[in-house]
Design a protein around this motif. Sequence first.
Motif, PDB file in Angstrom:
ATOM      1  N   THR A   1      20.873  64.190  37.242  1.00  0.00           N
ATOM      2  CA  THR A   1      20.154  64.171  38.518  1.00  0.00           C
ATOM      3  C   THR A   1      20.598  65.321  39.419  1.00  0.00           C
ATOM      4  N   LYS A   2      21.886  65.625  39.390  1.00  0.00           N
ATOM      5  CA  LYS A   2      22.426  66.675  40.249  1.00  0.00           C
ATOM      6  C   LYS A   2      22.067  68.072  39.767  1.00  0.00           C
TER       7      LYS A   2
ATOM      8  N   SER B   1      17.572  68.214  38.224  1.00  0.00           N
ATOM      9  CA  SER B   1      16.594  67.369  38.927  1.00  0.00           C
ATOM     10  C   SER B   1      15.163  67.895  38.843  1.00  0.00           C
TER      11      SER B   1
ATOM     12  N   GLU C   1      38.130  68.747  43.523  1.00  0.00           N
ATOM     13  CA  GLU C   1      36.984  68.396  44.370  1.00  0.00           C
ATOM     14  C   GLU C   1      37.010  69.121  45.713  1.00  0.00           C
TER      15      GLU C   1
ATOM     16  N   GLU D   1      17.537  58.225  32.704  1.00  0.00           N
ATOM     17  CA  GLU D   1      17.552  57.005  33.507  1.00  0.00           C
ATOM     18  C   GLU D   1      17.160  55.778  32.683  1.00  0.00           C
TER      19      GLU D   1
ATOM     20  N   HIS E   1      27.547  56.272  30.946  1.00  0.00           N
ATOM     21  CA  HIS E   1      26.147  56.633  31.176  1.00  0.00           C
ATOM     22  C   HIS E   1      25.880  56.909  32.659  1.00  0.00           C
ATOM     23  N   LYS E   2      26.567  56.207  33.519  1.00  0.00           N
ATOM     24  CA  LYS E   2      26.408  56.441  34.961  1.00  0.00           C
ATOM     25  C   LYS E   2      26.824  57.863  35.321  1.00  0.00           C
ATOM     26  N   ILE E   3      27.932  58.339  34.739  1.00  0.00           N
ATOM     27  CA  ILE E   3      28.403  59.700  34.992  1.00  0.00           C
ATOM     28  C   ILE E   3      27.368  60.703  34.508  1.00  0.00           C
TER      29      ILE E   3
ATOM     30  N   VAL F   1      15.076  63.786  33.409  1.00  0.00           N
ATOM     31  CA  VAL F   1      15.780  62.816  34.253  1.00  0.00           C
ATOM     32  C   VAL F   1      15.319  61.399  33.918  1.00  0.00           C
TER      33      VAL F   1
ATOM     34  N   LYS G   1      24.104  60.213  34.022  1.00  0.00           N
ATOM     35  CA  LYS G   1      22.893  60.121  34.834  1.00  0.00           C
ATOM     36  C   LYS G   1      23.057  60.854  36.161  1.00  0.00           C
ATOM     37  N   GLU G   2      24.209  60.707  36.792  1.00  0.00           N
ATOM     38  CA  GLU G   2      24.470  61.394  38.061  1.00  0.00           C
ATOM     39  C   GLU G   2      24.472  62.906  37.867  1.00  0.00           C
ATOM     40  N   SER G   3      25.022  63.362  36.744  1.00  0.00           N
ATOM     41  CA  SER G   3      25.082  64.805  36.480  1.00  0.00           C
ATOM     42  C   SER G   3      23.694  65.373  36.215  1.00  0.00           C
TER      43      SER G   3
END
Length: 213
Positions: A176-177, A180, A91, A190, A168-170, A186, A172-174
Amino acid sequence: MNKSLFILVFIFSSVSIFGQKFQKVVIENMDGSTKTGLVNGKSLSDSKEIKFKTDENSKVEPILKSSVKSIDFYSSNDKIYHIDNIFLTNEKKTKTTSEWMLKLISGYYDLYIIADYSFDKQGNLTLSTDYRVGRDLPEFYYFIKKPSEKYADIFALYSPSPTYFGLHKILKESVTKFMSDDKALVDKVEKKKLSTKNIEQIVKEYNEYKSAN
């Protein structure tokens, strides 16, 4: 995940582990040169080198992993498995490592999966779950990378375990990132119309979106 990969992932047999030791390959080196011969598939688990032979009767020649860009493995029924030596950073981007990753999709984003690789007697590739991070639950890591970029980014995790939460959260974040600009895609993620069972489909849809725009 498409049906063929889903089946591939869940083939766990002693044949695949103790099958053909050396597999027909074409190696592409970092300098662009190529080499044809045989590679011990198990040596992909070695962090520093692979075991190579020019033919069945030749001596084993260790090849440094750092000198290899990619390996194409050939099965007896003409399937080709393209595995790239992909670079990753932490990171804080203070440390660089590389991993052997199987390419699943090519396009605006190339999609890769990282797992443990083995081959049966016909040279068919089997993916088994990756426990190297010390977890008790089976998990498969997916990465994306633009062809022009050096480093890959984690995109999603998949696990067949119903008790592995937060995947699923991981995803969704990817999405979106990295995706987008495709609002429809997206939205599908979601609303869970597309999930971690559809990772390949998600990347395919986005690549098609980029091709059309």
